[in-house]
Write a protein that holds these residues in place. Structure first.
Motif, mmCIF file in Angstrom:
data_model
loop_
_atom_site.group_PDB
_atom_site.id
_atom_site.type_symbol
_atom_site.label_atom_id
_atom_site.label_comp_id
_atom_site.label_asym_id
_atom_site.label_seq_id
_atom_site.Cartn_x
_atom_site.Cartn_y
_atom_site.Cartn_z
ATOM 1 N N TYR B 13 21.683 19.966 -98.245
ATOM 2 C CA TYR B 13 22.826 19.049 -98.158
ATOM 3 C C TYR B 13 23.193 18.831 -96.698
ATOM 4 O O TYR B 13 22.810 19.624 -95.828
ATOM 5 C CB TYR B 13 24.033 19.631 -98.890
ATOM 6 N N VAL B 17 23.289 22.957 -95.597
ATOM 7 C CA VAL B 17 23.433 23.837 -96.752
ATOM 8 C C VAL B 17 22.154 23.716 -97.566
ATOM 9 O O VAL B 17 21.879 22.659 -98.137
ATOM 10 C CB VAL B 17 24.632 23.429 -97.631
ATOM 11 N N ALA B 19 20.703 24.340 -100.692
ATOM 12 C CA ALA B 19 21.183 24.710 -102.026
ATOM 13 C C ALA B 19 20.035 25.141 -102.930
ATOM 14 O O ALA B 19 20.203 25.991 -103.785
ATOM 15 C CB ALA B 19 21.946 23.557 -102.650
ATOM 16 N N PRO B 38 24.737 32.731 -111.130
ATOM 17 C CA PRO B 38 26.167 32.694 -110.803
ATOM 18 C C PRO B 38 26.549 31.355 -110.187
ATOM 19 O O PRO B 38 25.688 30.583 -109.771
ATOM 20 C CB PRO B 38 26.330 33.831 -109.802
ATOM 21 N N SER B 39 27.815 31.093 -110.118
ATOM 22 C CA SER B 39 28.322 29.854 -109.539
ATOM 23 C C SER B 39 27.824 29.702 -108.092
ATOM 24 O O SER B 39 27.828 30.659 -107.329
ATOM 25 C CB SER B 39 29.845 29.898 -109.576
ATOM 26 N N GLY B 40 27.349 28.502 -107.774
ATOM 27 C CA GLY B 40 26.902 28.229 -106.412
ATOM 28 C C GLY B 40 25.454 28.558 -106.148
ATOM 29 O O GLY B 40 24.982 28.450 -105.022
ATOM 30 N N CYS B 41 24.689 28.932 -107.183
ATOM 31 C CA CYS B 41 23.302 29.328 -106.953
ATOM 32 C C CYS B 41 22.370 28.126 -106.924
ATOM 33 O O CYS B 41 21.171 28.273 -106.712
ATOM 34 C CB CYS B 41 22.850 30.337 -108.004
ATOM 35 N N GLY B 42 22.887 26.936 -107.192
ATOM 36 C CA GLY B 42 22.055 25.742 -107.076
ATOM 37 C C GLY B 42 21.592 25.163 -108.401
ATOM 38 O O GLY B 42 20.754 24.256 -108.417
ATOM 39 N N LYS B 43 22.118 25.648 -109.510
ATOM 40 C CA LYS B 43 21.701 25.155 -110.829
ATOM 41 C C LYS B 43 21.968 23.665 -110.984
ATOM 42 O O LYS B 43 21.085 22.892 -111.345
ATOM 43 C CB LYS B 43 22.466 25.868 -111.964
ATOM 44 N N SER B 44 23.215 23.281 -110.716
ATOM 45 C CA SER B 44 23.588 21.882 -110.905
ATOM 46 C C SER B 44 22.781 20.985 -109.970
ATOM 47 O O SER B 44 22.319 19.924 -110.368
ATOM 48 C CB SER B 44 25.075 21.678 -110.636
ATOM 49 N N THR B 45 22.626 21.431 -108.749
ATOM 50 C CA THR B 45 21.863 20.653 -107.783
ATOM 51 C C THR B 45 20.459 20.377 -108.313
ATOM 52 O O THR B 45 19.968 19.246 -108.254
ATOM 53 C CB THR B 45 21.788 21.416 -106.446
HETATM 54 N N1 LIG Z 1 27.544 17.424 -102.242
HETATM 55 C C1 LIG Z 1 27.387 18.607 -101.649
HETATM 56 N N2 LIG Z 1 27.435 18.716 -100.299
HETATM 57 C C2 LIG Z 1 27.260 19.901 -99.699
HETATM 58 N N3 LIG Z 1 27.033 21.059 -100.337
HETATM 59 C C3 LIG Z 1 26.986 21.032 -101.678
HETATM 60 C C4 LIG Z 1 27.148 19.806 -102.404
HETATM 61 N N4 LIG Z 1 27.035 20.079 -103.728
HETATM 62 C C5 LIG Z 1 26.820 21.406 -103.809
HETATM 63 N N5 LIG Z 1 26.778 21.978 -102.587
HETATM 64 C C6 LIG Z 1 26.527 23.393 -102.291
HETATM 65 O O1 LIG Z 1 25.273 23.728 -102.800
HETATM 66 C C7 LIG Z 1 25.300 24.995 -103.421
HETATM 67 C C8 LIG Z 1 24.851 24.907 -104.861
HETATM 68 O O2 LIG Z 1 25.799 24.133 -105.585
HETATM 69 P P1 LIG Z 1 25.612 23.854 -107.130
HETATM 70 O O3 LIG Z 1 24.260 23.316 -107.371
HETATM 71 O O4 LIG Z 1 26.751 22.987 -107.552
HETATM 72 O O5 LIG Z 1 25.757 25.283 -107.747
HETATM 73 P P2 LIG Z 1 25.972 25.743 -109.265
HETATM 74 O O6 LIG Z 1 25.884 24.556 -110.145
HETATM 75 O O7 LIG Z 1 24.907 26.741 -109.503
HETATM 76 O O8 LIG Z 1 27.315 26.381 -109.313
HETATM 77 C C9 LIG Z 1 26.709 25.520 -103.244
HETATM 78 O O9 LIG Z 1 26.735 26.360 -102.117
HETATM 79 C C10 LIG Z 1 27.510 24.298 -102.994
HETATM 80 O O10 LIG Z 1 28.613 24.572 -102.183
#
Ligand SMILES: Nc1ncnc2c1ncn2[C@@H]1O[C@H](COP(=O)(O)OP(=O)(O)O)[C@@H](O)[C@H]1O
Ligand SMILES: [Mg+2]
Lengths: 293, 361
Positions: B13, B17, B19, B38-45
């Motif tokens: 990102y 970052v 991710a 866990p939250s923030g591990c990059g699943k959603s990304t």
């Molecule tokens: N649009 C974005 N810009 C910058 N960093 C992001 C963005 N979206 C997510 N992140 C960062 O990327 C990492 C993974 O996020 P995310 O995929 O949402 O995690 P999860 O779904 O596992 O909780 C986190 O550290 C988050 O802060």
């Protein structure tokens, strides 16, 4: 929120008093005075007045001049409203694309709201200055000798542009915050469901923006009708000649230039009724404004 | 229906970052894959990159035989279910379902057939004329599912679709999603931070940690043989107990006292020993007979009955290391009481104390 209980029941009213006083002195009293004098024929030199019933109203609405001004006001309002809403929406949609994620710009753009309206109004008028106005210079390059204050249509165009120029930032901020209020995931769901960004805008974004749009529509009509007085006055420099004027400006001209206080009062009473109707519509809309969650 | 292939996919990102750090997964046709971590591990990304909602920094994603890196989300033949449902607030339920089909210029009769069919399966037929705001959370969830189903896509993508529901509905919908997915046979990628949801839904789990894959495998394999202390403590509830172990030329010994026997077969000076709470039994006295099981002596702090079973939260007198033990329902133990525990060799896991990686014995 913390609730403060006043010791005495009188204090709240006491605190309201200055505001009520201002409303009374600067609005209610003049309004009542206008209603009263709309039924009288005033001697221009202040030597007395005669009760004439509805004559002032009848004279006003049947005069050809009034019809002409009313028509121009309608056209003027239409263009000012349509253009300032349209341009603001376009800019807001573009800005929203950039702003998603980058919140630092957002604060920057708020300055437009804080600074622009009064300053922008002045600049808007300067744009058409006969000697230094860049728009006048620009169109001159295409062979259009713009004569603001002399040619009816040129003056009308200058009025519309200046009025739009001044109102766009206000609309922009409202539209932008409306757009930012649309859930990101709804937009994303739409981008999976619909390939065309144009179609997506008209089927998802625009309907979700409709409450903001309705609200702004009323605000803009009110603005074009009443708040453009200053712009028109600066452009005409109180010398209307053959130039177009709006109904509000005509109230001023007839009352203070033409010394027809009765007719002018009748016109302002008609306008008051119009504001009243617009206000009711606006309250109705706000009440019924759909809140999507 | 379709396979999905991720080949060393990275996401960086703005602001550096990272991710997702080079993830590769081969998803089979019809498979139900759960990305858990866990939250923030990059699943959603990762999921959003498959959907096309985020650009792929490097690497390649294919759906079927087609590389989709540059393909518009609407053309990827996927449907996504969002955590907050993301229903169109101004459209009726019917139109929410039909919208994606209308935009693909589908025949009106076919749209109607699909919407009615999905409504029947999901039991939302009575609400087709309602706006989303007039629905309960569970009903909205069903509409969101319906919107995915009517598309008959190559793949379903779910981003924590149940986390806004209350506990009871969550279980109910979980079962329903599984049933639906098996019935339709549509390849699915499901993101959750809830290990129980992950275990129950997945054909295969992908455990993510800090943008890396810790382990891929069938839920029961991940449970039986966690690849690292991270996986060990993430999968299973309550989490696996992790105890410090010293190794020297004489063999192994628990930092928390006695009870570990066996040679130091791997020649390291420190290990982490893992035992699940459900894999220990309370015994009269330590066996101490030199076989390779583990004997522990703990002090009871709290007994927590949850009905079908009870948990002892205890600690080692020597080191204060804490431990959780599952015992039978209706057990009675007193705080302060000393207990002897026994774990059999097959239930004992060893991990590298430094890297956390599993050591196969
Ligand atoms: N649009 C974005 N810009 C910058 N960093 C992001 C963005 N979206 C997510 N992140 C960062 O990327 C990492 C993974 O996020 P995310 O995929 O949402 O995690 P999860 O779904 O596992 O909780 C986190 O550290 C988050 O802060
Ligand atoms: Mg997430």
């Amino acid at each position: 929120m913390k609730k403060v209980q006043f010791q005495s029941r009188l204090i709240p009213y006491l605190l309201l008093l200055p505001q009520l006083g201002i409303v009374g002195v600067f609005f209610l009293w003049p309004a009542a005075e206008a209603v009263r004098s709309s039924f009288y024929l005033e001697d221009p030199f202040g030597f007395g007045s005669t009760f004439v019933g509805f004559d002032n109203f009848i004279d006003t609405v049947t005069s050809t001049d009034y019809g002409r001004v009313a028509r121009f006001t309608g056209v003027f309002t239409f263009f000012v409203t349509a253009l300032s809403l349209g341009i603001a929406l376009l800019l807001a949609v573009k800005a929203d694309k950039v702003l998603r994620g980058a919140s630092s710009y957002k604060t920057l753009l708020m300055w437009v709201y804080a600074v622009a309206p009064p300053v922008a109004g002045l600049i808007g008028i300067l744009l058409f200055d006969q000697h230094v106005g860049p728009i006048v210079d620009l169109v001159a390059m295409f062979g259009w000798e713009m004569q603001v204050g002399v040619s009816y249509s040129d003056t009308a165009i200058a009025m519309v542009v200046a009025a739009v120029w001044k109102q766009v930032p206000v609309n922009f901020i409202f539209f932008l915050s409306g757009l930012q209020g649309i859930s990101k995931s709804v937009q994303e769901a739409a981008s999976i469901d619909c390939r065309s960004g144009f179609r997506r805008f008209w089927t998802v974004t625009f309907p979700l923006l409709a409450p903001t749009g309705f609200f702004l529509l009323i605000i803009n009509i009110t603005y074009a009708f009443f708040d453009t007085f200053g712009i028109i006055d600066v452009i005409l420099k109180t010398e209307p000649g053959n130039n177009p004027v709006t109904l509000v400006y005509k109230v001023y001209l007839d009352g203070f230039r033409g010394n027809d206080l009765g007719g002018s009062s009748a016109q302002s009473v008609i306008l008051m009724a119009l504001v009243f109707i617009l206000t009711i519509i606006q309250f109705r809309l706000i009440e019924r404004r759909v809140h999507y969650t | 229906m379709s396979t999905i292939t991720l080949d060393t996919v990275r996401k960086v990102y703005a602001g550096d970052v990272e991710a997702v750090k080079g993830v590769s997964i081969d998803i089979a046709d019809g498979e139900f894959i759960v990305l858990v971590g866990p939250s923030g591990c990059g699943k959603s990304t990762l999921l959003r990159m498959i959907a096309g909602l985020e650009d792929i920094t490097t690497g390649e994603i294919s759906i079927g035989d087609r590389v989709v890196n540059k393909v518009d989300p609407a053309d990827r033949d996927i449907a996504m279910v969002f955590q907050n449902y993301a229903l169109y607030p101004h459209m009726s339920v019917y139109n929410n379902l039909a919208y994606g089909l209308k935009n693909r210029n589908m025949d009106k009769a076919e749209i109607d057939r699909r919407v009615k069919e999905a409504a029947r399966i999901l039991e939302i037929g009575d609400y087709l004329d309602r706006k989303p705001r007039a629905l309960s959370g569970g009903q909205r969830q069903r509409v969101a599912m319906g919107r995915a189903i009517v598309r008959e896509p190559a793949a379903f993508l779910f981003d924590e679709p149940l986390s806004n529901l209350d506990a009871k509905l969550r279980v109910q919908m979980r079962v329903e999603i599984k049933r639906l997915q098996k019935g339709l046979g549509t390849t699915s990628v499901y993101v959750t931070h809830d290990q129980l949801e992950a275990m129950t839904l997945a054909d295969r789990l992908v455990v993510l940690n800090g943008g890396n894959i810790e382990q891929i495998g069938a839920p029961i394999d991940v449970y039986d043989k966690p690849a690292s202390t991270f996986v060990a403590s993430f999968i299973g509830s309550p989490a696996m107990n992790l105890l410090k172990v010293k190794g020297d030329e004489n063999g192994l010994s628990l930092v928390s006292g006695k009870g570990l026997s066996g040679a130091n077969a791997f020649g390291k000076s420190a290990y982490t020993l893992g035992i699940r709470p459900e894999h220990m039994s309370v015994v009269e006295a330590p066996k101490g007979d030199g076989n390779s099981g583990v004997d522990l002596e703990i002090k009871v702090n709290v007994l927590e009955p949850v009905g079908a079973e009870s948990y002892i939260y205890g600690e080692f007198a020597e080191s204060g290391e804490e431990i959780v033990v599952r015992v039978e329902s209706h057990s009675t133990y007193e705080p302060g009481q000393t207990l002897f525990l026994r774990a059999e060799p097959k239930d004992v896991h060893f991990f590298d104390a430094e890297t956390g990686a599993r050591i196969e014995s």
